[in-house]
Write a protein that holds these residues in place. Structure first.
Motif, mmCIF file in Angstrom:
data_model
loop_
_atom_site.group_PDB
_atom_site.id
_atom_site.type_symbol
_atom_site.label_atom_id
_atom_site.label_comp_id
_atom_site.label_asym_id
_atom_site.label_seq_id
_atom_site.Cartn_x
_atom_site.Cartn_y
_atom_site.Cartn_z
ATOM 1 N N GLU A 1 -25.469 59.847 32.398
ATOM 2 C CA GLU A 1 -25.208 60.389 31.060
ATOM 3 C C GLU A 1 -26.004 61.670 30.821
ATOM 4 O O GLU A 1 -25.505 62.608 30.205
ATOM 5 N N ARG B 1 -19.632 49.733 32.139
ATOM 6 C CA ARG B 1 -19.086 51.076 31.897
ATOM 7 C C ARG B 1 -18.139 51.123 30.703
ATOM 8 O O ARG B 1 -17.966 52.173 30.099
ATOM 9 N N ARG B 2 -17.563 49.968 30.349
ATOM 10 C CA ARG B 2 -16.595 49.950 29.239
ATOM 11 C C ARG B 2 -17.197 50.413 27.934
ATOM 12 O O ARG B 2 -16.507 50.893 27.051
ATOM 13 N N LEU C 1 -18.419 57.181 31.010
ATOM 14 C CA LEU C 1 -18.431 56.417 32.261
ATOM 15 C C LEU C 1 -17.259 55.453 32.411
ATOM 16 O O LEU C 1 -17.036 54.901 33.478
ATOM 17 N N GLU C 2 -16.486 55.259 31.320
ATOM 18 C CA GLU C 2 -15.543 54.124 31.343
ATOM 19 C C GLU C 2 -14.492 54.207 32.441
ATOM 20 O O GLU C 2 -14.035 53.179 32.920
ATOM 21 N N ALA D 1 -15.111 55.574 35.426
ATOM 22 C CA ALA D 1 -15.811 55.866 36.685
ATOM 23 C C ALA D 1 -15.787 54.672 37.640
ATOM 24 O O ALA D 1 -16.428 53.656 37.401
ATOM 25 N N ALA E 1 -26.789 54.550 34.773
ATOM 26 C CA ALA E 1 -26.005 55.032 33.639
ATOM 27 C C ALA E 1 -26.755 56.122 32.891
ATOM 28 O O ALA E 1 -26.171 57.143 32.507
ATOM 29 N N HIS F 1 -19.325 52.809 27.534
ATOM 30 C CA HIS F 1 -19.823 54.194 27.585
ATOM 31 C C HIS F 1 -18.687 55.168 27.857
ATOM 32 O O HIS F 1 -18.162 55.211 28.964
ATOM 33 N N TRP G 1 -21.297 46.747 37.033
ATOM 34 C CA TRP G 1 -20.889 48.105 36.666
ATOM 35 C C TRP G 1 -19.584 48.090 35.861
ATOM 36 O O TRP G 1 -19.469 48.741 34.829
ATOM 37 N N ASN G 2 -18.617 47.319 36.343
ATOM 38 C CA ASN G 2 -17.308 47.300 35.680
ATOM 39 C C ASN G 2 -17.399 46.725 34.268
ATOM 40 O O ASN G 2 -16.634 47.113 33.381
#
Ligand SMILES: Nc1nc2c(ncn2[C@@H]2O[C@H](COP(=O)(O)OP(=O)(O)O)[C@@H](O)[C@H]2O)c(=O)[nH]1
Ligand SMILES: [Mg+2]
Ligand SMILES: [Zn+2]
Lengths: 115, 219
Positions: free
Chosen positions: A15, A52-53, A58-59, A61, A11, A55, A48-49
């Motif tokens: 970023e 990512r929420r 990334l959400e 991705a 991440a 960010h 990951w799932n």
């Protein structure tokens, strides 16, 4: 194992890339994961799932994990062979003096981004 | 949609942080040693004796990350060196960011040598650059001489391999020559010492290496 630790690093790397390239949203991340990298792909995707929420970049991705085959080199007969099938023992000469050549890596191959 | 090729390792951002930290420590003249091994290989015992022998010649501090309790830090402070407990946030390794935070915990005192006792395992710590100037790994005799075959990355990233607990060699079938040959094959530049904290064997050589590493880091 260290899935969550790897995700934090992934991440952060993403970023930083997004900031540099002025990307607002990453929609897909393609990773090349070695067969013997020790990463459990299902668990990795779950982590990951969840992660990512939190960010914005990334959400959305999705992760695309591509497996890279592992190859071992035999120091005795100097041949190479597939690691997962034969493990540490050379299938040609039976020697145990063998070394992993590749299959341990985890590389960010490419990302898909919104224009 | 647009595709951007990266071809970067996942740890690229950590590698950058580590490089910055290493440069800062070089500027300050502080050698950071990343000490890695399995649990029980003898990391804290090695440090206790090394600190006792060298503390009058240099200013030494230790950052303990191996366990989330302060037992090892207490052992080090008893010898008379500054020690802090580093927080790994439950991770199986220290990375450059956690190392930087642990260093901040040591305060502004100028240290010649800071040793990071990394989390006890031979896999994960090898993958994460902490910003250390030197990586030192321990392998104890009871663990066996085949470890270079099983954990090749650790042997590849280490500048020094210390084979510990040589006093118990008579009870184990540890083939020193085979172990050393395996390690050298993975890493031809690796420096190897054989030590026993019980008999003191090998400490003179190891400490001589450490002193010269600290001196060279200041140039
Ligand atoms: N026989 C022998 N035992 C040792 C030696 N070094 C450490 N030990 C023992 O190994 C155990 C683990 O040591 P410790 O330093 O706590 O290991 P760490 O977990 O790597 O920090 C302790 O019981 C030590 O007394 C040595 O050179 N010889
Ligand atoms: Mg310890
Ligand atoms: Zn063979």
């Amino acid at each position: 194992m260290h899935e969550m630790g790897i995700i934090l690093h992934l991440a952060k790397t993403l970023e930083e890339t997004a900031e540099q390239e002025q990307i607002k949203k990453i929609t897909r991340v393609t990773l090349e994961v070695g067969e013997v990298s020790g990463i459990l792909t299902d668990y990795f995707t779950d982590c990951w799932n969840y992660f990512r929420r939190k960010h914005p970049v990334l959400e959305s991705a999705e992760l695309d994990l591509q497996t890279l085959p592992a190859v071992t080199f035999c120091g005795n007969c100097e041949k190479t062979y597939p690691t997962v099938q034969y493990g540490r023992t050379c299938p040609y000469c039976g020697s145990g003096e063998t070394w992993l050549l590749k299959g341990n890596e985890c590389i960010i191959k490419e990302i898909e981004v919104e224009d | 949609m647009k595709i951007i090729e990266l071809k970067e390792t996942i740890t690229a951002s950590n590698d950058r942080d580590a490089a910055v930290l290493r440069a800062e420590l070089k500027e300050k003249g502080t050698l950071l040693v990343n000490l890695m091994a399995s649990p029980g290989a003898g990391k804290t015992t090695l440090l206790e004796r090394t600190i006792r022998d060298l503390k009058d010649e240099m200013n030494i501090a230790v950052m303990e990350a191996d366990v989330d309790s302060d037992v090892d830090a207490v052992r080090i402070e008893k010898i008379g060196a500054k020690a802090v407990q580093a927080h790994t946030d439950g991770m199986c390794h220290m990375d450059a960011g956690m190392t930087r935070r642990a260093l901040e915990g040591l305060g502004d005192e100028p240290f010649d040598l800071v040793v990071l006792e990394n989390v006890g395992n031979l896999i994960c710590p090898a993958e994460f650059d902490t910003g250390a100037g030197k990586c030192v790994m321990l392998l104890s005799v009871p663990e066996g001489d085949d470890k270079p075959l099983k954990y090749p990355l650790m042997f590849s990233v280490s500048d020094v391999l210390i084979i510990t607990k040589t006093d118990v060699a008579p009870y184990f079938d540890f083939d020193f020559d085979a172990c050393i040959a395996r390690a050298k094959k993975l890493n031809p530049n690796i420096t190897i010492f054989k030590v026993s904290a019980k008999t003191g064997e090998g400490f003179e050589e190891w400490e001589a290496w450490l002193k010269s590493a600290v001196k060279n880091w200041k140039n």
